[in-house]
Design a protein around this motif. Structure first.
Motif, mmCIF file in Angstrom:
data_model
loop_
_atom_site.group_PDB
_atom_site.id
_atom_site.type_symbol
_atom_site.label_atom_id
_atom_site.label_comp_id
_atom_site.label_asym_id
_atom_site.label_seq_id
_atom_site.Cartn_x
_atom_site.Cartn_y
_atom_site.Cartn_z
ATOM 1 N N MET A 197 0.385 1.613 -4.635
ATOM 2 C CA MET A 197 1.419 1.302 -3.637
ATOM 3 C C MET A 197 2.757 1.737 -4.243
ATOM 4 S SD MET A 197 -0.037 -2.384 -2.425
ATOM 5 C CE MET A 197 1.222 -2.768 -1.229
ATOM 6 N N TYR B 232 -0.066 -8.749 -1.781
ATOM 7 C CA TYR B 232 0.725 -8.149 -2.862
ATOM 8 C C TYR B 232 2.176 -8.608 -2.832
ATOM 9 C CZ TYR B 232 -3.411 -5.204 -3.142
ATOM 10 O OH TYR B 232 -4.682 -4.766 -3.264
ATOM 11 N N LYS B 233 2.724 -8.797 -1.627
ATOM 12 C CA LYS B 233 4.134 -9.223 -1.529
ATOM 13 C C LYS B 233 4.317 -10.588 -2.181
ATOM 14 C CE LYS B 233 7.070 -6.405 0.180
ATOM 15 N NZ LYS B 233 8.091 -6.006 -0.773
ATOM 16 N N GLU C 271 4.012 -10.269 -5.846
ATOM 17 C CA GLU C 271 5.257 -9.709 -6.396
ATOM 18 C C GLU C 271 6.314 -10.806 -6.561
ATOM 19 O OE1 GLU C 271 9.100 -7.420 -4.754
ATOM 20 O OE2 GLU C 271 7.213 -6.686 -3.905
ATOM 21 N N ARG C 272 6.464 -11.638 -5.513
ATOM 22 C CA ARG C 272 7.475 -12.702 -5.587
ATOM 23 C C ARG C 272 7.201 -13.644 -6.744
ATOM 24 N NH1 ARG C 272 8.359 -15.409 0.122
ATOM 25 N NH2 ARG C 272 9.744 -16.707 -1.105
ATOM 26 N N TYR D 296 1.414 -2.757 -8.483
ATOM 27 C CA TYR D 296 1.589 -1.768 -7.417
ATOM 28 C C TYR D 296 1.074 -0.391 -7.844
ATOM 29 C CZ TYR D 296 4.342 -4.890 -4.446
ATOM 30 O OH TYR D 296 4.746 -5.900 -3.619
ATOM 31 N N CYS E 258 10.557 0.677 -5.517
ATOM 32 C CA CYS E 258 11.606 -0.307 -5.173
ATOM 33 C C CYS E 258 11.891 -1.218 -6.359
ATOM 34 C CB CYS E 258 11.184 -1.159 -3.979
ATOM 35 S SG CYS E 258 11.327 -0.269 -2.438
ATOM 36 N N LEU E 259 10.806 -1.699 -6.982
ATOM 37 C CA LEU E 259 10.970 -2.619 -8.119
ATOM 38 C C LEU E 259 11.606 -1.909 -9.313
ATOM 39 C CD1 LEU E 259 7.680 -4.706 -7.964
ATOM 40 C CD2 LEU E 259 9.966 -5.444 -7.384
ATOM 41 N N ASP F 106 5.507 3.136 -3.084
ATOM 42 C CA ASP F 106 6.830 2.822 -2.513
ATOM 43 C C ASP F 106 7.357 1.501 -3.046
ATOM 44 O OD1 ASP F 106 6.624 5.097 -1.119
ATOM 45 O OD2 ASP F 106 6.263 4.196 0.854
ATOM 46 N N GLU F 107 6.475 0.482 -3.028
ATOM 47 C CA GLU F 107 6.875 -0.838 -3.531
ATOM 48 C C GLU F 107 7.175 -0.771 -5.029
ATOM 49 O OE1 GLU F 107 4.405 -0.183 -1.591
ATOM 50 O OE2 GLU F 107 4.464 -1.502 0.168
#
Length: 1696
Positions: A958, A933-934, A937-938, A953, A964-965, A960-961
């Motif tokens: 997910m 997922y990271k 995301e990038r 997410y 953040c976004l 929390d992520e």
């Protein structure tokens, strides 16, 4: 010690990124930093980052962020690092000896609580503190940990002493505990040492005390047994914050303590035995210091900060350069670190004979006791285990000096050096890496071990190397012998005779060998078997044999061996002894040895030799060993035939020499001897030799013999027969006559080709001029170099083909890189490229490709690009992909490497935006499917699609992520997102997570509501208490209780202490049933209160009957009555009042009355009120209705006491009504007057108030006064007058008011009225006529005050001069003041002169103050003494007064003081201390004035200097620093350098004392036996500016280096300092010269006044100067002297 910033090792971050710990290795070569990311960074000694590794959690499932690193330390050998973590574990990592070595965990110690701090004080011992208060020890050898001691308090700090033999731990309760592994004989106690006032987070153990600090902003130094030595208190310093960490220098002489933006330094002073505070190092924006680490040599300290920065500071006491080569850094009072030549010398003092110095790859040896270098070699290996030096450790026969060195040239090669001769004794190469080596004591044998644990023995003399053990964990030479002890796993191995390494004695072992001891004729091997230590004793007899051999006592050695049974060890010893006996020519012993060894050949040979020696001994004497035949036989035995030959030939025994060689078949040597001696058998010998060679089929040797004799054809035939065509070819080519013989050439070439020696055949063909065949042979023999060189000359067209063939040949030989250039020469680009690729010569391949066409090169670019991509050199790979038209591959490369930004940059260039987006989104979706997922995301972010990442997410839950976004890209939606997530999670039943999101959205009410709905009241209460307002949690508790009801509710509310509040709240909220229930069960006393609230509630609801009942239940019938009255239910009110509250009956009647009044039913209302016995209310209601007559009636009838008050009120009301009211009052007054009610009439007149009509007011006031005087009593009339008169005065009717007062004989008041009206003449007249005795003076006094206040001073002068003068002084009109005062008497004048002078001095205008006294004289009033003294002090302290221009000022001061002293003589103050002090001041001011006069005349510069020097004896009155400065400068100006030096040196000392604030450090030795005082006041400030002080400092420093300068004061014939009035030896006091102040000894001029003398020479010189220069100042000086000294001596001098 000073701290100087050197460099930043790690830049700080913008936020918090705490450096948790740091450590220097013991070798100072490595420095480790642990960052907030739990990564350990490794730096080298110069501060360059060289390596890094990540730490690991105790359990991977908790993730990387589940712990914090709290402690880190290097092992003593610098190859390991211990890491203490809060996840209850200590790891030990092996980091290796080289940078980049693999990092592996070699130990781990799991604990029961978090590790808080850690230290590694000694080998294999790691000490650490735990959060539970224990201090534990981990043994890295057996991988076990144990508790050293336990406390109940968290361990906040841990440190060890300088030697590492003791530890200190600091605990959260302030306890500091000490523990010793070894107290080193100090006898210091262990256990709890001290109780610090706060947790000692900063703790350091220096060599002389323990330093602790913490959050109380105090640094405390404790003694060895916990007593407080010193305290440094910064608690009042607002800029200081708490101390966080501390470190002691490796030498223990300094301590650095870190706080916020500041490093404080404490240095131990051995002289004072105390800590001295150095200058703190303050660095703005450094923030809190979290870690400190001191380099082991003490020269550097590193500082870690809260923001993740690491700064390096240099710390030293001072530096110096030695011999322009070595930089010596003093890091402590007894410790230096030095740098020189390369700057990084390392010293090893382990060897007891020699010091080893390593620097820049060079090892230098210095023998103790010698100042010369013993030897120097190049080596990169600095470990002392890899260098062995032996210096005369065991004396050998015939060897005076034996000094040997063994060291590593490289990791696989050992070199040995003879240090006496300075030459190499040999090198030993090995096939593995060597990790240990050691020479024996004589330096002839070398033991070394490699990394595979194989033990090797090398004989230095013969360079032979033998493996003596395949696995060796311990090895050592036995001291004083050549016996070796080693351990092979579980065996103890002993070589009693190292010359026979195969002979080894072995014993089984259980443990590990730890040491070897030899003393008292006994040798023991010490073995550690776990907890026990066992010793194994070696056979001292076998060792003794070695010693006998070393001592050269071979008979003793033989006797010893003959007692032994033959064994492997014994056999080896016989061999050694045989060799040594032969060397020593002890042939009988050697024969015995070989016999014992069973070597009968040598034994027989030696027996024969011994027989010959014995015969020779009989014939020639001696032992026979020097007989030539014996010597020759011994040389033969040693296989040294040349030496034997030489011995034979020396004795002319040619035959014997030839026989020896023939016997040994050494024909060549035999023939050489025969040739040399011209032996007749020479030819026969040669023939015999040749025949023998042919018989033994040695054709090659026979050919060489023929060649030597010039028989070349025969030699070639023999070489060919021997199958040596190459040798035949060499011979043929060397002789021209053979080259021309085609038969020979054909035979040789055929033989060469047959033997496939094509290159030699080619050489031969080329030599005989056959290039075609030569070329063919070269090609067949792959000798392409020669082929190409030949082709270039003979066949140029063939060169290209040959180059290609050469390339192909090299490719077959796998020499691809060599082939590349040949292919290039052959223009075979493709082959060249492929060769370059095969040889991995990528750069060369790129170079060639860049010259090719694009379509040819493309596929190769791709291959090279893939290589660079694999090396992660993405930039180069990208360029190559682009050159090969494979941009897509480059993008894929970046994508696979996770370098999305670079991939995106590239994609944008070669793809449309849509394609890029599609590519990235597709890739991201693929990543998403793989759970990466990271990365997904990038990718989404790269193509600016954060919403897709958010959706991803969200879909994966997910959150929390996702948050953040949202926070990053949609900040405005963050709160809504949190709310939305909260609702979703609530719906899913994930209440805890929902709570987090609700709270992040600042909606605690939703959280509470969620828990309330789910009946989770405890959680709801917790949230409300933590996040709600002050009362919200109470509300939740109330709701919770309400949901429970009954007893449960009561218990709950009682638990929270909210019971009463809940009852009140329930009642206030209208929930009366719940309130009654709670009160009934727990607080019955609250029932009436609830009934009352219920009644009020019912009243508001309009339910009056129910309310009435509740009021009565509440015991509040009065409120029920009031309610009913309010609702005009009079009957019910009457009923309730009569039944329950009789006192309220009146209230009901009053209520009815009020209602009747409102209805204007006055009679009815009056009746109700009178029934209620409330006539005053009737009066009030009538007043409000304006019915004053009715009010007065009721008042008169029922409340007569209030009648007068009511009448007044009525009058006031009338007055309020304006003129109509005035007229009414006047009318009433007239009525009272006519009725004879004069008092009432007066009152009425006085009540008239009409500011608009002053005439009427005045008439009324006068009428009232008139009536009062006429008709009222004396006291009443007085009272009225005192009321009326001030009102008339206010109306400015002064005469009328005064007249009234006079009517009553109030004379004083009448006068005051006229004074107030400023009618002074009337006031004076009345005073004069009616009360002259008292009032006249009073009026005058008031008149003066009036003039003063009005500032009419000129008018005042005529009346009161002193008052006028005071006014002038107050207004600072000083000229006018003094002018008027001068007209009075002398005393008055000087009072105001003194006031003016004081004023001027305060304003700093002392010069003007001085001129006042010059002008008006200086009376001897004691009140003025302070002014005179102040003038003197101001003047001597003033700057710029040391010049000729200042004369007039000094002369003024002198003259004023002179006149003062003259006046004092005549006054009562004569001869008092004050008088004496002013006489001294007069003398000083005379000296100053005379000096200024002398400075204006060149001839008198010495007089000026002498005066400056004389003034030094008055430094108790003068500023000492200024006086010494002026004296020194004056002396320097006239070249009196000794005096100048001493005075200016004293001036510098005084300057420093002023800076320090005390004179304690002054040295008075220069001024002993002089009249210059020692005890002088310390000047408050510097009188000489900084630049002048610096000039003086430079001059003094320069002069102090001058050897010629005598640093003493000059003396005269009294043996006394020349300017001193008192003789040092006799104590006789001389008079000072009136011109110079120097003592007058002889040749004097005396003046009329006693005690005044002058030096005759000076006097004449002064007069001459005055005559020649006509200086007015000098003339004035003489004039003054004439007055002061009672006239001048009779000279023809006049003041012109």
């Amino acid at each position: 010690m000073q701290l100087r910033h050197v460099r930043t090792l790690l830049a700080p971050q913008d936020g918090t990124a705490r450096v948790t710990c740091m450590a220097w290795s013991a070798s100072s070569a490595r420095f480790a930093v642990c960052t907030a990311d739990r990564v350990v960074l490794l730096y080298d000694e110069q501060g360059e980052r060289r390596d890094k590794f990540s730490t690991k959690p105790a359990d991977a499932k908790y993730g990387r962020k589940s712990y914090v690193v709290k402690g880190m330390a290097f092992s003593p050998d610098s190859t390991k690092i211990a890491i203490g973590q809060t996840d209850n574990i200590v790891y030990v990592y092996r980091i290796g000896e080289e940078w980049g070595d693999k990092k592996v965990i070699c130990n781990k110690f799991i604990q029961t609580s978090a590790v808080t701090c850690l230290s590694w004080p000694a080998e294999n011992i790691v000490v650490f503190g735990l959060a539970e208060g224990k201090v534990r020890l981990a043994n890295t050898k057996n991988n076990k940990s144990s508790t050293i001691y336990g406390t109940d308090s968290y361990v906040v700090s841990l440190t060890s002493n300088v030697s590492g033999k003791g530890i200190l731990s600091g605990h959260a309760d302030g306890t500091i505990v000490r523990f010793f592994f070894d107290d080193e004989g100090s006898g210091e106690s262990q256990g709890k040492l001290v109780m610090h006032p706060c947790p000692p987070y900063a703790l350091a153990w220096a060599s002389n005390s323990i330093v602790a600090a913490g959050c109380d902003k105090k640094i405390v130094a404790y003694g060895r047994e916990g007593n407080v030595i010193q305290t440094f208190d910064y608690s009042r310093d607002s800029s200081e914050k708490e101390f966080t960490t501390a470190a002691a220098s490796p030498g223990g002489q300094s301590v650095v303590i870190g706080s916020y933006d500041r490093l404080r330094v404490l240095n131990w002073s051995p002289r004072r035995s105390a800590w001295e505070e150095g200058k703190p190092k303050e660095i703005a924006h450094l923030y809190t210091i979290t870690a400190l680490a001191w380099k082991r040599d003490g020269s550097r300290i590193c500082v870690g900060t809260l923001c993740g920065g690491v700064e390096q500071f240099d710390c030293c006491l001072r530096r110096s350069i030695y011999k322009n080569k070595f930089e010596i850094t003093y890091v402590g009072p007894s410790q230096v670190a030095w740098q020189g030549s390369g700057g990084n010398e390392k010293f090893f003092f382990d060897n007891e004979n020699v010091c080893m110095i390593f620097n820049a790859g060079e090892l230098t040896l210095v023998e103790y006791g010698s100042n010369d270098i013993l030897g120097s070699v190049r080596t990169e290996f600095m470990n002392p285990h890899l260098v062995s030096v032996r210096i005369n450790e065991r004396r050998q026969r015939g060897v005076e000096n034996n000094k040997r060195l063994a060291y590593l040239i490289d990791i696989k090669t050992i070199a040995t050096v003879d240090l006496v001769g300075g030459y190499s004794a040999g090198t030993i190469s090995h096939d593995g890496k060597i990790d240990w080596l050691e020479l024996n004591e004589t330096g002839h044998k070398l033991l070394f071990r490699d990394k595979k644990m194989r033990l090797q023995l090398c004989d230095i003399e013969s360079s032979t190397k033998t493996t003596i053990l395949n696995y060796c964990s311990y090895v050592q030479w036995v001291p004083g012998s050549d016996v070796v002890v080693a351990q092979n796993r579980n065996s103890l191995c002993i070589w009693y005779n190292i010359d026979a390494p195969e002979r080894v004695t072995m014993f089984p072992l259980k443990g590990d060998i730890v040491d070897l001891e030899r003393n008292d004729g006994k040798t023991e091997v010490i073995v550690s078997e776990g907890v026990n230590t066992v010793s194994y004793t070696l056979d001292e007899g076998l060792i003794e044999f070695g010693t006998a051999v070393d001592d050269g006592d071979y008979h003793r050695a033989t006797a010893f061996l003959e007692t032994l049974e033959m064994s492997t060890e014994t056999e080896a010893m016989w061999k050694t002894l045989s060799r040594l006996a032969l060397e020593a020519r002890q042939l009988h012993i050697a024969e015995r040895c070989f016999a014992a060894l069973g070597n009968m050949a040598k034994a027989r040979f030696l027996h024969e030799t011994n027989t010959i020696a014995d015969q020779a001994a009989q014939e020639h004497g001696g032992d026979g060993t020097n007989y030539y035949l014996v010597r020759a036989r011994l040389a033969m035995l040693d296989k040294n035939y040349k030496l034997a030959e030489m011995i034979f030939l020396e004795q002319n025994a040619t035959e014997e020499a030839m026989d020896m060689y023939q016997e040994l078949h050494m024909w060549d040597e035999c023939i050489v001897v025969a040739e040399a001696k011209g032996h007749p058998m020479l030819d026969k010998l040669r023939r015999g030799y040749y025949q023998w060679l042919l018989d033994t089929q040695q054709e090659e040797k026979a050919g060489e013999v023929q060649e030597g004799q010039g028989e070349y054809l025969a030699a070639i035939s023999l070489y060919l027969r021997a199958g040596l065509p190459a040798k035949a070819a060499r011979l043929a080519m060397s002789r021209d006559e053979l080259l021309s013989n085609s038969d020979v050439i054909n035979r040789v070439s055929t033989a060469l080709i047959r033997g496939e020696l094509y290159e030699q055949a080619g050489d031969l063909f080329e030599k005989v001029g056959n290039p075609q065949k030569a070329l063919e042979c070269y090609c067949k023999g792959s000798a392409f170099l020669k082929a190409v060189e030949l082709a270039r000359l003979a066949f140029p067209a063939e060169v290209v083909k040959l180059e290609e063939a050469w390339g192909d040949h090299l490719v077959q030989q796998k020499q691809l890189d060599a082939a590349i250039n040949h292919y290039i020469e052959a223009r075979c680009s493709i082959k060249a490229i492929e060769a370059a690729l095969g040889a991995r010569q990528w750069k060369k391949a790129i170079y060639i490709l860049d010259l090719q066409e694009k379509q040819t090169a493309a596929k190769y670019y791709l291959k090279i690009a893939q290589h660079y991509a694999a090396l992660q050199e993405y930039q180069v790979a990208e360029e190559l992909y682009i050159k090969g038209d494979q941009t897509k591959d480059a993008i894929d490369m970046y994508t696979q490497a996770g370098l999305w930004e670079q991939a995106h940059k590239l994609a944008i260039k070669c793809m449309s935006q849509e394609d890029v987006s599609v590519l990235y989104i597709t890739q991201a979706q693929e990543m998403e499917k793989q759970g990466k997922y990271k990365e997904a995301e990038r990718l989404y972010i790269t193509v600016n699609e954060p919403d897709l990442a958010i959706t991803m997410y969200k879909k994966c839950k997910m959150y929390d992520e996702m948050v953040c976004l949202v926070a990053k890209y949609h900040k405005d939606l963050l709160s809504d997102t949190h709310l939305h997530l909260g609702k979703e999670l609530e719906a899913e039943g994930r209440l805890q997570e929902a709570e987090y999101h609700y709270l992040e959205a600042k909606d605690w009410k939703a959280t509470v509501n969620m828990y309330r709905v789910n009946d989770m009241w405890e959680e709801a209460y917790r949230v409300a208490k933590a996040h709600g307002g002050a009362n919200s949690y109470k509300h939740v508790a109330y709701m919770w209780a309400k949901s429970l009801g009954g007893e449960a509710a009561v218990k709950l509310l009682s638990k929270f202490g909210l019971l009463e509040m809940a009852i009140d709240h329930a009642a206030d909220s209208g929930v009366f049933e719940f309130a009654f229930e709670l009160a009934r069960l727990s607080m019955k006393q609250k029932m009436p209160e609830i009934h009352l609230k219920h009644a009020m509630f019912l009243e508001d609801e309009g339910k009056f009957e129910e309310a009435e009942a509740e009021f009565i239940k509440a015991g509040k019938p009065k409120e029920a009555v009031l309610m009913l009255v309010h609702n005009q239910n009079w009957d019910a009110a009457q009923r309730v009042a009569e039944a329950h509250d009789p006192d309220s009956v009146a209230d009901v009647l009053v209520g009815q009355a009020r209602f009747a009044f409102e209805q204007r039913e006055f009679q009815k209302a009056e009746a109700f009120l009178l029934r209620a016995q409330r006539p005053e209310l009737a009066i009030k209601y009538y007043k409000e209705a304006g019915m004053w007559s009715e009010a007065l009636r009721i008042c008169k009838e029922y409340v007569p006491s209030r009648l007068e008050e009511l009448q007044e009120e009525c009058s006031r009301e009338a007055a309020k009504k304006g003129s109509r009211g005035t007229e009414g009052l006047l009318e009433q007054a007239r009525e009272w007057e006519q009725a004879g009610e004069y008092a009432r009439a007066v009152d009425c007149y006085l009540k008239v108030r009409d500011p608009s009509n002053s005439v009427v007011m005045e008439k009324c006031l006068l009428k009232a006064a008139e009536l009062a005087i006429k008709f009222l009593s004396q006291s009443q009339s007085m009272e009225v007058t005192r009321t009326v008169a001030p009102q008339l005065v206010a109306m400015k009717k002064y005469s009328a008011a005064a007249e009234l007062y006079l009517n009553l004989d109030l004379i004083q008041e009448a006068i005051d009225v006229f004074i107030e009206g400023e009618e002074w003449s009337k006031a004076k007249r009345i005073a004069k006529e009616l009360d002259p005795s008292r009032s006249e003076e009073y009026v005058d006094q008031r008149y003066k005050e009036y003039l003063k206040n009005q500032g009419k001073v000129d008018s005042l002068v005529g009346i009161d001069v002193v008052a006028a003068l005071d006014m002038y002084a107050e207004k600072e009109q000083w000229e006018k003041c003094l002018e008027v005062a001068a007209k009075q008497n002398y005393k008055v004048l000087h009072k105001y002169v003194a006031l003016y002078a004081t004023h001027l001095i305060r304003e700093g205008s002392w010069d003007k103050a001085l001129s006042l006294y010059v002008h008006h004289g200086a009376p001897a009033n004691p009140q003025n003494f302070n002014i005179y003294k102040r003038l003197f002090v101001e003047m001597v302290n003033a700057s710029g007064m040391n010049c000729a221009e200042a004369y007039s000022s000094w002369a003024d001061l002198r003259d004023v003081l002179f006149h003062l002293c003259e006046n004092l003589v005549k006054s009562s103050e004569a001869n008092t201390p004050a008088h004496e002090e002013f006489e001294t001041m007069l003398l000083i001011s005379h000296y100053y004035a005379t000096r200024s006069a002398a400075q204006g005349v060149k001839q008198l510069d010495t007089v000026a200097a002498q005066l400056s020097i004389s003034l030094l004896r008055h430094t108790e009155l003068l500023p000492a620093d200024k006086a010494f400065y002026e004296a020194g400068i004056a002396a320097k100006a006239v070249s009196w350098e000794s005096m100048a030096f001493i005075f200016l040196n004293r001036f510098l000392d005084l300057s420093d004392a002023i800076e320090e604030g005390n004179l304690d450090s002054l040295d008075h030795s220069d001024f002993q036996s002089t009249d210059i005082p020692f005890e002088v006041p310390l000047p408050a400030q510097q009188h000489v500016p900084e630049e002048k002080r610096e000039e003086v400092r430079d001059w003094v420093l320069t002069m102090s280096m001058d050897q010629r300068l005598e640093q003493v004061l000059p003396q005269d014939e009294r043996d006394t300092y020349e300017a001193s009035l008192v003789a040092a030896n006799t104590g006789v006091r001389s008079l000072p010269c009136v011109l110079t102040g120097y003592p007058v000894l002889r040749n004097k001029i005396e003046f009329k006044r006693p005690g005044r003398e002058a030096n005759k020479d000076t006097w004449n010189k002064f007069l001459m100067a005055v005559k020649t220069s006509h200086s007015p100042a000098c003339q004035d000086v003489l004039k003054f002297l004439s007055q002061w000294c009672g006239g001048l001596p009779s000279t023809s001098f006049s003041f012109q």
